[in-house]
Design a protein around this motif. Structure first.
Motif, short mmCIF file in Angstrom:
data_model
loop_
_atom_site.label_atom_id
_atom_site.label_comp_id
_atom_site.label_asym_id
_atom_site.label_seq_id
_atom_site.Cartn_x
_atom_site.Cartn_y
_atom_site.Cartn_z
N LYS A 548 0.85 -1.19 0.00
CA LYS A 548 0.00 0.00 0.00
C LYS A 548 0.88 1.24 0.00
O LYS A 548 1.92 1.28 0.67
CB LYS A 548 -0.93 0.00 1.22
CG LYS A 548 -1.81 -1.24 1.31
CD LYS A 548 -2.62 -1.24 2.58
CE LYS A 548 -3.43 -2.52 2.72
NZ LYS A 548 -2.57 -3.71 2.93
N THR A 549 0.47 2.25 -0.74
CA THR A 549 1.24 3.49 -0.79
C THR A 549 0.31 4.61 -1.25
O THR A 549 -0.92 4.44 -1.26
CB THR A 549 2.45 3.34 -1.73
OG1 THR A 549 3.27 4.51 -1.63
CG2 THR A 549 2.02 3.15 -3.18
N THR A 550 0.88 5.74 -1.60
CA THR A 550 0.08 6.84 -2.13
C THR A 550 0.57 7.20 -3.53
O THR A 550 1.76 7.06 -3.85
CB THR A 550 0.17 8.08 -1.23
OG1 THR A 550 1.55 8.44 -1.07
CG2 THR A 550 -0.46 7.81 0.11
N LEU A 551 -0.34 7.68 -4.35
CA LEU A 551 -0.02 8.15 -5.69
C LEU A 551 -0.40 9.62 -5.78
O LEU A 551 -1.54 9.99 -5.47
CB LEU A 551 -0.80 7.34 -6.73
CG LEU A 551 -0.70 7.86 -8.18
CD1 LEU A 551 0.71 7.67 -8.73
CD2 LEU A 551 -1.73 7.16 -9.07
N ARG A 552 0.56 10.44 -6.17
CA ARG A 552 0.28 11.86 -6.36
C ARG A 552 0.26 12.18 -7.85
O ARG A 552 1.12 11.71 -8.60
CB ARG A 552 1.32 12.73 -5.64
CG ARG A 552 1.31 12.56 -4.14
CD ARG A 552 2.24 13.56 -3.46
NE ARG A 552 2.29 13.36 -2.02
CZ ARG A 552 3.16 12.58 -1.41
NH1 ARG A 552 4.08 11.94 -2.12
NH2 ARG A 552 3.15 12.44 -0.12
N ILE A 553 -0.73 12.96 -8.23
CA ILE A 553 -0.86 13.34 -9.64
C ILE A 553 -1.15 14.83 -9.74
O ILE A 553 -1.54 15.47 -8.76
CB ILE A 553 -1.99 12.56 -10.35
CG1 ILE A 553 -3.36 13.02 -9.83
CG2 ILE A 553 -1.84 11.06 -10.18
CD1 ILE A 553 -4.52 12.60 -10.70
N LYS A 554 -0.99 15.34 -10.95
CA LYS A 554 -1.41 16.71 -11.25
C LYS A 554 -2.51 16.61 -12.30
O LYS A 554 -2.33 15.98 -13.35
CB LYS A 554 -0.25 17.55 -11.75
CG LYS A 554 -0.63 19.01 -12.00
CD LYS A 554 0.60 19.83 -12.33
CE LYS A 554 1.43 20.11 -11.09
NZ LYS A 554 0.71 20.99 -10.12
#
Length: 566
Positions: A548-554
């Protein structure tokens, strides 16, 4: 001279005769297509008629079984055509679980979640976050576990947390609130399959979002009121299996799932059922499955037996396919698997998406040989094996999944039969039928392990050909790190200095479930910065299934963050 005149006079007659034969053949084909279209409409209308009711699955199972029986298929379930199953999936968070801080109700799985080995108890008190007093809840910042890898024991944060839990319980804490104040992603989430013995006290894990909103002032005194409760998570359903015995030494499995997805964006199974008629997802797949059974029953391709399976369950068929594979009554080995998923939204612009291309060297040759002007095909060599077919892949069975490359009405009330492209669905069924016949004389289809050296997804430029994906050794991604997980995104060919821009997502893959869109720019996966395809693949290589982790997007001018579980 007379011979020349006679020949000249004969040529128009010959051409007219050929033209008339072609017209008759075309008219005959069009009549057959209309019959298939009529059948598809009937199937989809029957499969979606009761979708909003609690008896939907029973109605769907009965309809599919009756169709298999009408086609003369042999029943291969444990109860006729039907194979009921029930699987222990651990535990889930009970609705009676809650957490209030200063009379504000926090949102479970967004602001906090209980650890699966937590005690099922209520907690109430007015603790100071900075103090650790006997008879009161304690707050522990676990940032050091993620900022300093040397403090991790065997690389498992859960081991460290359990030791800390035992320690604080022995010191008189009535509950434990864990949070991570660092900028490093902790990748933790509720794991219902955790089998550890329950802890003596309740354990709440505060997410980064919850910490920011409610717990960022570590000097404050809080009014805390909460409860943790779990309930059994049992996956139940029924598969429907029909078998066409050609007396061959191997069997082809053709499948589609018929049940709605269990959760998407926080929606419960019941709410999804009530809003989603399911014409395309996956009434179109099951309807095409039934018509392929009809086509192949009349086919001369007898080099394999055929097993037609409609998978149940509320997870897109992945659990159901695993159960069937371990409990099948089919005695002959499986040659390969073809899966149908949301084929009804096909259009020339969306194309037919083919996944699983890398699971056999045979697919390249065959997909090209059965191409057709009437069908636009896009081969996706980016994605890993689809969830439903993962169980077959583990058994080293080649697979292909066919779906529309996009589906705007996924799990919405707009997924109605009036939006199905029936003419396009007929062409997909005929394309797959031709593929099966082309492979018929080839014997055992060889299996290839997916190397995950991703290449740019190749779309068909001309309607007359099926384009082959760029070979890994010819692609720019040739030297990328090997990965075992995938988001299911299609990178945009255009470069973007601030991240990896995507041109689309694969239906029902992780990116689709997260709600990623064409034009989004991926910037960070956990603590790994993404600047291009190479760094994206390098980031993926640090994760495995279950992480499990996080995904950052623009997205445009906005920055967004998503919780990710591979």
């Amino acid at each position: 001279m007379k011979k020349i005149v006679l020949l000249i006079a004969f040529v128009p007659t010959l051409l007219f005769s050929q033209s008339r034969k072609e017209r008759k053949a075309l008219e005959a084909q069009q009549k057959l297509d209309q019959v298939v279209i009529s059948n598809l409409k009937t199937h989809i209308q029957n499969l979606t008629a009761g979708k909003a009711s609690t008896s939907y699955e029973a109605q769907a199972v009965e309809y599919i079984a009756n169709q298999f029986k009408t086609l003369g298929l042999l029943p291969k379930g444990s109860n006729g055509f039907i194979q009921p199953y029930k699987i222990d999936n651990g535990k889930r968070i009970d609705p009676s679980t809650y957490l209030k801080v200063n009379d504000k109700l926090l949102e479970v799985n967004k602001d906090y979640f209980p650890l699966a080995y937590s005690a099922e108890k209520k907690v109430k008190g007015t603790p100071a976050m900075a103090l650790r007093e006997r008879g009161a809840p304690w707050f522990v910042d676990v940032k050091d576990l993620f900022e300093d890898a040397s403090k991790m024991q065997g690389g498992n944060v859960e081991v460290v947390i359990k030791k800390e839990l035992a320690r604080v319980a022995s010191k008189g804490a009535t509950a434990l609130f864990l949070y991570n104040s660092s900028a490093v992603s902790d990748s933790l989430s509720f794991n219902g399959r955790e089998k550890s013995a329950p802890s003596p006290i309740p354990v709440f894990y505060i997410t980064a979002e919850g910490h920011k909103k409610y717990f960022s002032d570590h000097s404050q005194v809080l009014d805390v009121d909460g409860n943790i409760a779990f309930k059994e998570d049992v996956i139940s359903g029924s598969n429907v299996i029909g078998y066409l015995n050609n007396g061959a030494a191997s069997t082809i499995v053709i499948s589609a799932h018929y049940s709605p997805k269990k959760e998407l964006g926080g929606k419960s199974d019941e709410s999804v059922r009530s809003v989603s008629p399911g014409a395309n997802d996956n009434g179109s797949g099951v309807a095409t499955l039934i018509e392929l059974a009809r086509m192949l029953s009349a086919s001369k391709a007898k080099g394999n037996n055929y097993t037609f399976v409609a998978f149940g369950g509320n997870d897109g068929g992945s659990t159901a396919s695993s159960y069937w594979l371990e409990n099948t009554s089919i005695n002959t080995p499986i040659n390969y698997v073809l899966n149908l998923d949301m084929v009804g939204s096909y259009s020339d612009s969306k194309k037919l998406l083919v996944q699983g291309y890398n699971t056999s060297p045979v697919w390249s040759e065959v997909l090209t040989s059965v191409s057709d002007k009437k069908l636009q095909v896009s081969i996706d060599s980016l994605s890993n094996v689809t969830a439903l077919n993962a169980s077959f892949y583990k058994k080293e069975i080649p697979e292909l999944t066919f779906s529309a490359a996009d589906h705007q009405d996924y799990l919405t009330a707009a997924d109605e039969d009036g939006k199905i492209n029936y003419a396009g669905t007929v062409q997909i069924a005929r394309f797959i039928s031709r593929l099966v016949q082309a492979i018929d004389s080839k014997g055992k289809v060889g299996f290839s392990k997916v190397s995950n050296q991703h290449t740019t997804a190749v779309k068909v430029a001309e309607s007359t050909t099926v384009a082959k994906p760029v070979r890994p050794d010819e692609a720019a991604a040739a030297s990328l790190s090997r990965t075992t997980v995938s988001l299911g995104v299609i990178p945009d060919k255009a470069n973007n200095d601030s991240g990896l821009k995507i041109s689309g997502v694969t239906p029902k893959k992780l990116a689709s479930r997260l709600g990623l869109q064409s034009g989004d720019v991926l910037t960070n996966l956990g603590s790994y910065k993404i600047s291009d395809l190479k760094t994206y693949m390098q980031a993926l290589s640090n994760f495995k299934a279950g992480d499990k982790t996080t995904l950052r997007i623009k997205r445009g001018k906005d920055d967004k963050e998503f919780a990710v579980e591979f």
